[in-house]
Design a protein around this motif. Structure first.
Motif: not given
Length: 309
Positions: A48-53
């Motif tokens: 599971i990961s958080y991908e910043p934008a």
């Protein structure tokens, strides 16, 4: 309980599984709406990961290979807007997203969830009965029997075969492929002992797909509902490791033309494209296509027509 609310859905983790509730906004893909609420057990999670934008970001869940019948049957080819395992994160909820990721990762470590492929489906698949429409036919599955019925615009080969009806025990596999450009996709059912696989528009065990949201989402769910009731793929070829995209089988090479048979003329290609244009108009008239979908696809067909010329 850890919860993250996003524009296109809500995720909640209770230590044992992640409950995914799709959003109901205009931008939510129909496949995600049709799936409704469901829970991913912790032992099905690979990463599971958080991908910043620039504005917020995205929380993305990757499952162990072979854990989910939907991902298995679609070969990992679902477009991002249809992918139920990601959710948009608003700028004000970035801290919550990062905390969500840490909580799930810690739980995986404590529970010693394996990283390798699953040897059985860990998600139950879509509920049945299900009905799904393709370009040239309609499939219905009640959990035990599958039936294919043809539309008025189906080809001669399928019309001659008539409606198809199979018990689940008669099926060996189900395949789903997304359309690509003007190349049709398909929902194909393979009866036991079948060796020949014609093109989708000639295969009496296939529905042809052109990729419209009203069709492809539901056909993928129906494919998953059948797949979860068939033997798990671990009984055959090894499953890929997490992080590696599920590979789709390469297309079989076209059979050589019999001696003395001329190659298809350019006019044959034109005839096919013209047939597509006629069918597009009928699909718009019948409400299968929206005006926007009709306009976009018509432009693509016309571009191909001029190229073929």
């Amino acid at each position: 309980m850890t919860e993250l609310m996003g524009r296109d859905g809500t995720w909640a983790f209770d230590g044992e599984g992640i409950r995914i509730v799709p959003g109901r906004g205009r931008g939510v893909h129909k496949l995600r709406e049709d799936m409704g609420e469901f829970t991913v057990p912790l032992d099905a999670v690979a990463t599971i990961s958080y991908e910043p934008a620039r504005k917020g970001g995205r929380l993305r869940l990757r499952l162990r290979a072979g854990a989910d019948p939907l991902l298995q049957v679609t070969g990992g080819s679902l477009p991002d807007d249809a992918d139920p395992y990601q959710v948009a994160v608003d700028p004000g909820r970035v801290d919550v997203a990062e905390y969500f990721v840490d909580t799930v990762r810690q739980a995986r470590t404590l529970e010693q969830v394996p990283d390798g492929p699953a040897d059985r489906y860990l998600l139950p698949g879509p509920p049945v009965p299900l009905t799904a429409a393709g370009v040239d036919g309609i499939a219905g599955f009640d959990g035990e029997r599958l039936r294919l019925e043809w539309r008025w615009n189906t080809g001669e080969t399928k019309r001659k075969e008539g409606p198809r009806d199979f018990a689940l025990s008669e099926l060996e596999a189900v395949e789903w492929r997304a359309p690509s450009g003007l190349e049709s996709g398909f929902l194909r059912f393979r009866p036991r002992g079948t060796t020949r696989q014609p093109a989708p528009d000639q295969d009496p065990n296939s529905l042809e797909l052109w990729g419209f949201k009203k069709e492809s989402g539901t056909t993928a769910l129906l494919a998953a509902a059948v797949a979860v009731r068939l033997p798990h793929p671990s009984a055959g070829a090894p499953l890929p490791r997490p992080g590696k995209a599920l590979e789709t089988a390469p297309a079989a090479p076209a059979a050589p033309a019999p001696p003395g048979t001329a190659a298809p003329a350019a006019s044959d290609d034109h005839d096919t494209l013209l047939r597509r244009l006629r069918e597009l108009g009928e699909l718009r008239r019948d409400g299968v296509l929206t005006e926007e979908e009709f306009t976009a696809t018509k432009a693509a067909v016309l571009a191909r027509f001029h190229t073929a010329g």
